[in-house]
Design a protein around this motif. Structure first.
Motif, PDB file in Angstrom:
ATOM      1  N   LEU A 243     -44.852   6.100  -5.332  1.00  0.00           N
ATOM      2  CA  LEU A 243     -43.632   6.811  -5.710  1.00  0.00           C
ATOM      3  C   LEU A 243     -43.500   8.119  -4.929  1.00  0.00           C
ATOM      4  O   LEU A 243     -42.405   8.482  -4.487  1.00  0.00           O
ATOM      5  N   GLU A 244     -44.613   8.834  -4.749  1.00  0.00           N
ATOM      6  CA  GLU A 244     -44.558  10.095  -4.017  1.00  0.00           C
ATOM      7  C   GLU A 244     -44.234   9.858  -2.544  1.00  0.00           C
ATOM      8  O   GLU A 244     -43.468  10.617  -1.929  1.00  0.00           O
ATOM      9  N   THR A 245     -44.812   8.821  -1.968  1.00  0.00           N
ATOM     10  CA  THR A 245     -44.517   8.507  -0.574  1.00  0.00           C
ATOM     11  C   THR A 245     -43.043   8.209  -0.378  1.00  0.00           C
ATOM     12  O   THR A 245     -42.448   8.558   0.649  1.00  0.00           O
ATOM     13  N   ASN A 246     -42.420   7.583  -1.368  1.00  0.00           N
ATOM     14  CA  ASN A 246     -41.004   7.193  -1.263  1.00  0.00           C
ATOM     15  C   ASN A 246     -40.062   8.197  -1.911  1.00  0.00           C
ATOM     16  O   ASN A 246     -38.888   7.879  -2.143  1.00  0.00           O
ATOM     17  N   ARG A 247     -40.558   9.408  -2.194  1.00  0.00           N
ATOM     18  CA  ARG A 247     -39.753  10.382  -2.919  1.00  0.00           C
ATOM     19  C   ARG A 247     -38.502  10.794  -2.147  1.00  0.00           C
ATOM     20  O   ARG A 247     -37.455  11.090  -2.735  1.00  0.00           O
ATOM     21  N   GLU A 248     -38.580  10.816  -0.819  1.00  0.00           N
ATOM     22  CA  GLU A 248     -37.417  11.230  -0.029  1.00  0.00           C
ATOM     23  C   GLU A 248     -36.407  10.098   0.170  1.00  0.00           C
ATOM     24  O   GLU A 248     -35.304  10.344   0.653  1.00  0.00           O
ATOM     25  N   PRO A 319     -32.746   0.844   6.939  1.00  0.00           N
ATOM     26  CA  PRO A 319     -31.600   1.262   7.759  1.00  0.00           C
ATOM     27  C   PRO A 319     -30.452   1.865   6.951  1.00  0.00           C
ATOM     28  O   PRO A 319     -29.606   2.563   7.518  1.00  0.00           O
ATOM     29  N   ARG A 320     -30.406   1.609   5.647  1.00  0.00           N
ATOM     30  CA  ARG A 320     -29.314   2.121   4.815  1.00  0.00           C
ATOM     31  C   ARG A 320     -29.608   3.508   4.255  1.00  0.00           C
ATOM     32  O   ARG A 320     -28.764   4.093   3.569  1.00  0.00           O
ATOM     33  N   GLU A 321     -30.811   4.035   4.516  1.00  0.00           N
ATOM     34  CA  GLU A 321     -31.119   5.385   4.057  1.00  0.00           C
ATOM     35  C   GLU A 321     -30.311   6.415   4.869  1.00  0.00           C
ATOM     36  O   GLU A 321     -29.970   6.180   6.032  1.00  0.00           O
ATOM     37  N   ARG A 322     -30.030   7.557   4.254  1.00  0.00           N
ATOM     38  CA  ARG A 322     -29.311   8.617   4.954  1.00  0.00           C
ATOM     39  C   ARG A 322     -30.212   9.241   6.019  1.00  0.00           C
ATOM     40  O   ARG A 322     -31.412   9.476   5.777  1.00  0.00           O
ATOM     41  N   PRO A 323     -29.680   9.510   7.193  1.00  0.00           N
ATOM     42  CA  PRO A 323     -30.509  10.085   8.264  1.00  0.00           C
ATOM     43  C   PRO A 323     -31.223  11.361   7.832  1.00  0.00           C
ATOM     44  O   PRO A 323     -32.381  11.585   8.203  1.00  0.00           O
ATOM     45  N   GLY A 324     -30.557  12.218   7.046  1.00  0.00           N
ATOM     46  CA  GLY A 324     -31.194  13.445   6.593  1.00  0.00           C
ATOM     47  C   GLY A 324     -32.410  13.182   5.734  1.00  0.00           C
ATOM     48  O   GLY A 324     -33.422  13.910   5.814  1.00  0.00           O
ATOM     49  N   ASP A 325     -32.347  12.143   4.886  1.00  0.00           N
ATOM     50  CA  ASP A 325     -33.490  11.802   4.047  1.00  0.00           C
ATOM     51  C   ASP A 325     -34.660  11.291   4.888  1.00  0.00           C
ATOM     52  O   ASP A 325     -35.830  11.604   4.611  1.00  0.00           O
ATOM     53  N   GLN A 327     -35.266  12.100   8.028  1.00  0.00           N
ATOM     54  CA  GLN A 327     -35.832  13.250   8.730  1.00  0.00           C
ATOM     55  C   GLN A 327     -36.706  14.082   7.797  1.00  0.00           C
ATOM     56  O   GLN A 327     -37.772  14.560   8.195  1.00  0.00           O
ATOM     57  N   GLN A 328     -36.249  14.270   6.556  1.00  0.00           N
ATOM     58  CA  GLN A 328     -37.053  15.001   5.575  1.00  0.00           C
ATOM     59  C   GLN A 328     -38.356  14.268   5.293  1.00  0.00           C
ATOM     60  O   GLN A 328     -39.414  14.888   5.140  1.00  0.00           O
ATOM     61  N   ASP A 329     -38.304  12.943   5.237  1.00  0.00           N
ATOM     62  CA  ASP A 329     -39.496  12.140   4.999  1.00  0.00           C
ATOM     63  C   ASP A 329     -40.509  12.334   6.127  1.00  0.00           C
ATOM     64  O   ASP A 329     -41.712  12.473   5.886  1.00  0.00           O
TER      65      ASP A 329
END
Length: 545
Positions: A243-248, A319-325, A327-329
């Protein structure tokens, strides 16, 4: 299908004050739990002083030493012959309508979270306990006031309890309650509680980049670990770092669903400690290492599920994740670090040893001494107490450890274990007339019921049914090895078909939702399982059964 999950850190992570408050809350909860465990252990010590656990153990050992016919005056399908008062050979099983409370409980679990006016009320564990306990009382009330035929008693040894000559049959209701609570629920929930609490004191820390390959690696490691520390232990150890790894990331629900498929279920079939049904088989005489012979279906099943997940996450979800998320990841990614291994790794080894060795039905290896009734559960609670007392409350606070998930499982399964007693009685009596003979038929029959009943007692029903049939080849514990493999795989694998098929399923769902992941509803989860698991299981049954 996907759901959004917030990417913010928890309050405990966002400030030192929040972390201190979380640690204080965790310490307070641990103190209350330690007090409760101390009270239970004192009560057990008092029972030992009166000789009750020893007496129950002695009854069990004497029954094992008696001729089989004296232990179990039953037909070949395990159903007892009617008592003398049952003229005309009337079945001792209840009518089919008595399964209604169980069906209503399953319906409540499936529907109430989706009902606009009741979903908030259902979120409270007290509400779940009210519904589950109320339906359990309806089932017990039927046996006390309406059932007029003998019932089987399974605790501490086998017997038959008949109806009262006049008035309520409290003895029969008590027998059903003993079967559900003492023979099944208490060992089940204490083991889950021990694994949940001890693994909750271990923290795998670090925020890896949540790529499809990293997530698939988490799932693969968990599937392998499930056979060696149990599905519950592996799930509780790995669900929080996943869950922490996928938090972003926002699209996370499918990862948790595959986690339930692989870590909570399909990974746990290589050793008896991997899943409760297999442990029951071990207690019935299956060799400890026999389940390793299932490595080929284990490898194919888990390999296919990992491949499906990787393709899904690579070409659809990521691929459907937001680019900002994304980059934060990448910016927040860091290596993993494990803390809390002392004393919890040693205590986890103690859990495995206690479960394997402290069975009152078997002498401790190298001795003639049989453990007392519930000594195993007493040792497990002691190990939990040591974990809470010696482990770090800071680590538990950083894990976001609470008792909410295990309390939800405890509340719901209290009702499930009682309400499913009529269904199990019907299976015992009518199982031989179902026409199930081939390994493939045993796989689907065991699996279908393991999807909605607890898979441990369901395994035992079909194990006994297979044991009563003539073998077509080699046997293990009196069961044709092909049928035994089918019953084992059906119980372990198809427990993944619904949230209620296996205890860890609900626990992972609850932890994920506490972390902000909007998990699929009961029916939404079934869309995943029917779309992904069912084709894999059909292929496995064709290849190996």
């Amino acid at each position: 299908m996907h759901d959004a999950t917030p990417s913010h850190p928890t309050a405990a992570e966002s400030s030192g004050v929040g972390s201190s408050g979380a640690e204080s809350a965790a310490s307070s909860a641990s103190s209350r739990t330690l007090a409760g465990i101390a009270a239970l252990l004192l009560a057990y010590a008092a029972a030992v002083a009166f000789g009750w656990p020893q007496y129950g153990r002695d009854l069990l050992v004497q029954a094992q030493a008696a001729p089989h016919a004296a232990q179990e005056p039953a037909g070949h399908d395990g159903a007892h012959s009617p008592a003398a008062g049952d003229a005309g050979g009337i079945s001792t099983s209840p009518p089919t309508l008595t399964v209604l409370p169980f069906a209503l409980l399953l319906a409540a679990i499936a529907i109430l979270p989706l009902t606009a006016h009741l979903s908030h009320w259902w979120e409270h564990n007290s509400s779940k306990l009210l519904v589950a306990g109320g339906l359990a009382l309806v089932t017990l009330g039927y046996y006390a006031f309406m059932h007029r035929h003998p019932v089987d008693l399974h605790f501490p040894t086998h017997g038959i309890v008949g109806p009262a000559a006049a008035g309520p049959s409290w003895g029969m209701a008590g027998a059903i309650l003993a079967n559900a609570m003492l023979a099944e629920y208490v060992p089940f929930i204490v083991l889950l509680f021990a694994l949940y609490c001890i693994t909750g004191g271990v923290r795998i820390e670090g925020d890896l980049e949540a790529t499809p390959t990293v997530n698939a690696t988490f799932l693969g490691v968990g599937a392998l670990a499930a056979s060696f520390i149990g599905t519950t232990g592996a799930a509780m150890l790995l669900v929080r770092p996943l869950l922490e790894t996928n938090r972003e990331r926002r699209i996370v629900a499918h990862t948790l669903v595959f986690f339930i498929f692989l870590v909570c279920n399909c990974g746990g079939c290589l050793l008896p400690i991997g899943d409760p049904p297999l442990f029951l088989g071990y207690l019935e005489g299956v060799d400890f290492l026999w389940t390793l012979s299932l490595w080929k279906p284990w490898l194919v099943t888990n390999g296919l599920l990992l491949a499906i997940y990787w393709l899904w996450d690579t070409f659809y979800a990521h691929p459907r994740e937001r680019p900002g998320d994304i980059q934060q990841d990448v910016r927040t990614a860091g290596p993993l670090k494990i803390s809390g291994l002392w004393p919890n790794a040693l205590l986890m080894a103690g859990v495995i040893a206690a479960v394997a060795l402290l069975d009152p039905a078997k002498a401790v290896p190298g001795t003639n001494w049989h453990p007392w009734m519930f000594l195993r559960e007493g040792v497990l609670l002691t190990l939990v107490a040591l974990s809470l007392a010696l482990g770090s409350s800071e680590i538990r606070a950083r894990n976001g450890f609470t008792y909410g998930a295990i309390l939800e499982v405890a509340a719901l399964f209290l009702g499930i274990f009682v309400c499913m007693q009529p269904a199990l009685a019907l299976l015992h009596e009518r199982g031989a007339s179902l026409g199930i003979h081939s390994p493939r038929a045993f796989f689907w029959a065991t699996g279908a019921l393991s999807s909605v009943l607890d898979n441990a007692p369901t395994y035992l029903v079909f194990f006994k049914a297979a044991q009563a049939l003539p073998a077509d080849g080699a046997t293990m514990a009196g069961v044709d090895v092909g049928r035994l493999a089918a019953v084992s795989l059906g119980a372990v694998y198809l427990g993944a078909m619904t949230y209620i098929g296996n205890g860890p399923n609900f626990m992972v769902k609850a932890i994920a939702e506490q972390s902000g992941v909007k998990m699929p509803s009961f029916f939404g989860y079934c869309v995943y399982s029917f779309g992904v698991l069912l084709p894999v299981f059909i292929l496995v049954s064709v290849l190996f059964l």
